[in-house]
Structure formats: structure tokens, C-alpha cells
Design an enzyme around this catalytic site. Structure first.
Site, PDB file in Angstrom:
ATOM      1  N   GLN A  34       3.647 -18.169 -39.570  1.00 47.98           N
ATOM      2  CA  GLN A  34       2.533 -18.319 -38.629  1.00 47.98           C
ATOM      3  C   GLN A  34       1.260 -18.664 -39.401  1.00 47.98           C
ATOM      4  O   GLN A  34       1.183 -18.480 -40.624  1.00 47.98           O
ATOM      5  CB  GLN A  34       2.329 -17.011 -37.854  1.00 47.98           C
ATOM      6  N   TYR A  64      -6.332   0.991 -30.642  1.00 43.06           N
ATOM      7  CA  TYR A  64      -4.920   0.585 -30.530  1.00 43.06           C
ATOM      8  C   TYR A  64      -4.038   1.339 -31.531  1.00 43.06           C
ATOM      9  O   TYR A  64      -3.012   1.901 -31.185  1.00 43.06           O
ATOM     10  CB  TYR A  64      -4.830  -0.915 -30.781  1.00 43.06           C
ATOM     11  N   GLN A  65      -4.488   1.382 -32.819  1.00 41.62           N
ATOM     12  CA  GLN A  65      -3.623   1.973 -33.857  1.00 41.62           C
ATOM     13  C   GLN A  65      -3.389   3.461 -33.584  1.00 41.62           C
ATOM     14  O   GLN A  65      -2.306   3.986 -33.795  1.00 41.62           O
ATOM     15  CB  GLN A  65      -4.259   1.834 -35.248  1.00 41.62           C
ATOM     16  N   ASP A  89      -0.556  -4.824 -41.033  1.00 39.18           N
ATOM     17  CA  ASP A  89      -1.949  -4.626 -41.447  1.00 39.18           C
ATOM     18  C   ASP A  89      -2.163  -3.210 -41.980  1.00 39.18           C
ATOM     19  O   ASP A  89      -3.163  -2.928 -42.624  1.00 39.18           O
ATOM     20  CB  ASP A  89      -2.889  -4.883 -40.249  1.00 39.18           C
ATOM     21  N   GLU A 109       8.074  -5.228 -41.912  1.00 36.47           N
ATOM     22  CA  GLU A 109       7.127  -6.300 -41.543  1.00 36.47           C
ATOM     23  C   GLU A 109       7.707  -7.616 -42.068  1.00 36.47           C
ATOM     24  O   GLU A 109       8.063  -7.703 -43.245  1.00 36.47           O
ATOM     25  CB  GLU A 109       5.763  -6.007 -42.166  1.00 36.47           C
ATOM     26  N   ASP A 140      13.126  -9.377 -41.524  1.00 33.98           N
ATOM     27  CA  ASP A 140      13.199  -9.477 -40.071  1.00 33.98           C
ATOM     28  C   ASP A 140      13.707  -8.150 -39.512  1.00 33.98           C
ATOM     29  O   ASP A 140      14.766  -7.668 -39.927  1.00 33.98           O
ATOM     30  CB  ASP A 140      14.162 -10.628 -39.719  1.00 33.98           C
ATOM     31  N   ALA A 141      12.952  -7.579 -38.597  1.00 33.19           N
ATOM     32  CA  ALA A 141      13.308  -6.255 -38.058  1.00 33.19           C
ATOM     33  C   ALA A 141      14.679  -6.271 -37.391  1.00 33.19           C
ATOM     34  O   ALA A 141      15.408  -5.275 -37.393  1.00 33.19           O
ATOM     35  CB  ALA A 141      12.247  -5.810 -37.058  1.00 33.19           C
ATOM     36  N   ASP A 159       4.965  -2.234 -33.386  1.00 32.39           N
ATOM     37  CA  ASP A 159       3.609  -2.783 -33.349  1.00 32.39           C
ATOM     38  C   ASP A 159       3.726  -4.293 -33.531  1.00 32.39           C
ATOM     39  O   ASP A 159       3.468  -4.833 -34.598  1.00 32.39           O
ATOM     40  CB  ASP A 159       2.795  -2.155 -34.477  1.00 32.39           C
ATOM     41  N   TYR A 228      -8.914  -7.259 -26.760  1.00 31.14           N
ATOM     42  CA  TYR A 228      -7.619  -7.791 -26.319  1.00 31.14           C
ATOM     43  C   TYR A 228      -7.799  -8.451 -24.959  1.00 31.14           C
ATOM     44  O   TYR A 228      -8.678  -8.055 -24.179  1.00 31.14           O
ATOM     45  CB  TYR A 228      -6.560  -6.673 -26.258  1.00 31.14           C
TER      46      TYR A 228
HETATM   47  N1  LIG Z   1      -1.330  -4.350 -35.548  1.00 32.46           N
HETATM   48  C1  LIG Z   1      -2.376  -5.045 -34.888  1.00 32.46           C
HETATM   49  C2  LIG Z   1      -2.222  -5.059 -33.399  1.00 32.46           C
HETATM   50  C3  LIG Z   1      -1.194  -6.027 -32.921  1.00 32.46           C
HETATM   51  N2  LIG Z   1      -1.061  -5.884 -31.483  1.00 32.46           N
HETATM   52  C4  LIG Z   1      -1.693  -6.909 -30.673  1.00 32.46           C
HETATM   53  C5  LIG Z   1      -1.664  -6.491 -29.195  1.00 32.46           C
HETATM   54  C6  LIG Z   1      -2.246  -7.572 -28.308  1.00 32.46           C
HETATM   55  C7  LIG Z   1      -1.537  -8.894 -28.511  1.00 32.46           C
HETATM   56  N3  LIG Z   1      -2.095  -9.929 -27.667  1.00 32.46           N
HETATM   57  C8  LIG Z   1      -1.549  -9.312 -29.968  1.00 32.46           C
HETATM   58  C9  LIG Z   1      -1.003  -8.231 -30.874  1.00 32.46           C
END
Ligand SMILES: NCCCN[C@H]1CC[C@H](N)CC1
Length: 291
Positions: A34, A64-65, A89, A109, A140-141, A159, A228
Site C-alpha cells: 500500500q 480508538y486504541q 503502529d 502485522e 499475513d494474518a 486492528d 474517522y
Molecule cells: N491502528 C490504527 C487504526 C486503524 N483503524 C482504522 C479505523 C477506521 C478505518 N477507516 C481505517 C482504519
């Protein structure tokens, strides 16, 4: 006004776009999987973008985390073996490491460039890789999970990025079946599950697949993450057959955990927010329960 902006428009959310003012671009290269972009924004700190999709900003990443890690880990007594799928990350690792009962943190990852870029530009997230309990698998998971012994993990956190491109396979039933096999009885899965405003069909498909695979319980939860799309992100919480898991009553409240990296409490997650996350707007309740 002449300010430079990055626009986050995407076919997954047609007709709308979020934008952030750019101060300067810090990194932009194609990995094997990517395009990886990092820029300094005017008001949200540094920003990580994969294939044009915003992954995180320094300003709001903790919402989020923390939620994706503590919703599952605070729902079971004393999690020991944890697997993180994606999350290169390091932010989820940072949060999982707050749980002193945890003895092993496997992370799978697929993209080494994400890890390298995070270590260079997002040290407050990549700190997660420094914990001695962390074992990194760059692969690859789908392959990794295939070879995991049955019942190895207490919790698995997926994640992932959006299911277009590298993460496409992570929202389909075969993957959920392998996840279930890798969890102990009464083990828990927390999956990133998009936006209730934008991804109704995808959420329906994911929940329907999870209901077939996970014979414990399946719930949808959500949190506010301003950068987001639509400002919210969802999580699907599943448990395998076995000791009952009541996701809405955290048995392992975060308040009694001390941070592995600093004594500060999580900045978004707490027990009230945990319970609130499972309270759904009526249109979502109807949609989810009708599956
Ligand atoms: N580990 C970073 C967060 C990854 N999650 C995101 C959630 C929203 C999505 N549109 C993109 C990935």
C-alpha cells in the site's frame, strides 16, 4: 485562505470527504502492499494515511486504541495470552501492555513499512513494541492464524484497516472460524467494525458471520473518533462458547490497572464509557438484532 489540505474521500463513503490542513509531508512511499503517507497537520498533530485512508492522528488516536484494547480485555477476568492482528503502529500494544495479567502479546502485522514509519514518526504509539511480552510476526494474518494451536489465546484484537486491499480477508467467515479456533473457551475477539452511519451492509455481514461462528455472545459497540469518517467507529465483540462473558459489565475494570508506560490513566476509556459503548441508537439496535 491558501491553506494546503489532504481530502479523505473514498468510494466507501461516497459524496462526502473529511479534510485536514497540511503543514508538511514527512514521508510518502509505496510498500509491498500500500501507499504509506505521514504528514504534519495544522491541528491534529502527525497523521498516518494508508492508500489515501486516514488511519490515525496524534490528537485522537488514543480514543480508538484504548477502546479496541480495553473493551475485550476488561471483559474477562485476567487475560494472559493476547494476539493483535494488524496494529503495526503499536498503539494497541501500548494499551494491551497496561494489563499486568498479560504474559504474552503476539502481534501479526503484514507491512514492515508501517512498523518502521511508526517507530520513526509516532514514538508515543511505537512505544508498544518495547514491552518484553511483545512478539512481532511480520506476515499475513491469514497464514499466521492457520498455524496457531487450538485455544491458545484469551483475547484476539483485530486492528485492521478497511477491508479493501490487504485487509479484505479479515472480515470473512473463514478468518473468523480460525480466530474462534485460536481462542480458549470463553475467549474474546474485538474487531474494528466501521461506522454505523456508513457501512451498514458490511456491519450486517460481519455480525451475521460472527453469530454463526461465535457461540458465546456477539455485540456491537462504538466510540467517537473525530477524524474517522462520520466521526464514529464501531467494534464487534465476540466470545466463544464456554464461561459466559458479559461485555457490558467489565469484570476487570481499568481503574485498578496501572499504566505499563506511565501511571496516567487511559485518556478516553473508563468503566462508564465501556458500558456506554454498547448502548446503541434505535436504528442500529433494530438493524443488528434483526440479523
Ligand atoms: N491502528 C490504527 C487504526 C486503524 N483503524 C482504522 C479505523 C477506521 C478505518 N477507516 C481505517 C482504519
Amino acid at each position: 485562505k491558501g491553506d494546503k489540505r489532504v481530502y479523505f474521500n473514498n468510494p466507501m463513503w461516497p459524496g462526502e470527504a473529511h479534510s485536514l490542513e497540511v503543514k508538511n509531508v514527512l514521508f510518502k512511499e509505496r510498500s509491498k502492499f500500500q501507499e504509506v503517507l505521514v504528514f504534519e497537520s495544522a491541528t491534529y498533530g502527525k497523521v498516518l494515511v494508508l492508500d489515501g485512508i486516514l488511519q490515525l492522528t496524534e490528537k485522537d488516536e488514543f480514543a480508538y486504541q484504548e477502546m479496541i484494547a480495553h473493551l475485550p480485555l476488561c471483559s474477562i477476568k485476567s487475560p494472559k495470552n493476547v494476539l493483535v492482528v494488524g496494529g503495526g503502529d503499536g498503539g494497541v500494544l501500548r494499551e494491551v501492555a497496561r494489563h499486568s495479567s498479560v504474559e504474552l502479546i503476539d502481534i501479526c502485522e503484514i507491512d514492515q513499512m508501517v512498523i518502521d514509519v511508526s517507530k520513526k514518526f509516532f514514538p508515543d504509539l511505537a512505544v508498544g513494541f518495547e514491552d518484553p511480552r511483545v512478539h512481532l510476526h511480520v506476515e499475513d494474518a491469514l497464514e499466521f492464524i492457520r498455524h496457531v494451536p487450538k485455544g491458545k489465546y484469551d483475547a484476539i484484537i483485530v486492528d485492521s484497516s478497511d477491508p479493501v486491499g490487504p485487509a479484505q480477508d479479515l472480515v470473512e467467515k473463514p478468518f473468523f472460524e480460525m480466530i474462534s479456533n485460536a481462542l480458549r473457551p470463553g475467549g474474546v475477539l474485538c474487531n474494528m467494525a466501521e461506522s454505523m452511519w456508513l457501512h451498514t451492509h458490511l456491519i450486517n455481514d460481519m455480525i451475521a458471520a460472527c453469530r454463526e461462528v461465535f457461540k458465546g455472545s456477539v455485540h456491537y459497540a462504538w466510540a467517537n473518533v473525530p477524524t474517522y469518517p462520520s466521526g464514529v467507529i464501531g467494534f464487534i465483540l465476540c466470545s466463544t462458547e464456554g464461561p459466559h462473558v458479559d461485555f457490558r459489565n467489565p469484570v476487570n475494570p481499568i481503574e485498578k490497572l496501572e499504566g505499563a508506560y506511565d501511571q496516567s490513566e487511559p485518556k478516553f476509556y473508563n468503566s462508564q464509557i465501556h458500558r456506554a459503548a454498547f448502548a446503541l441508537p434505535s436504528f442500529v439496535k433494530k438493524q443488528v438484532s434483526s440479523l
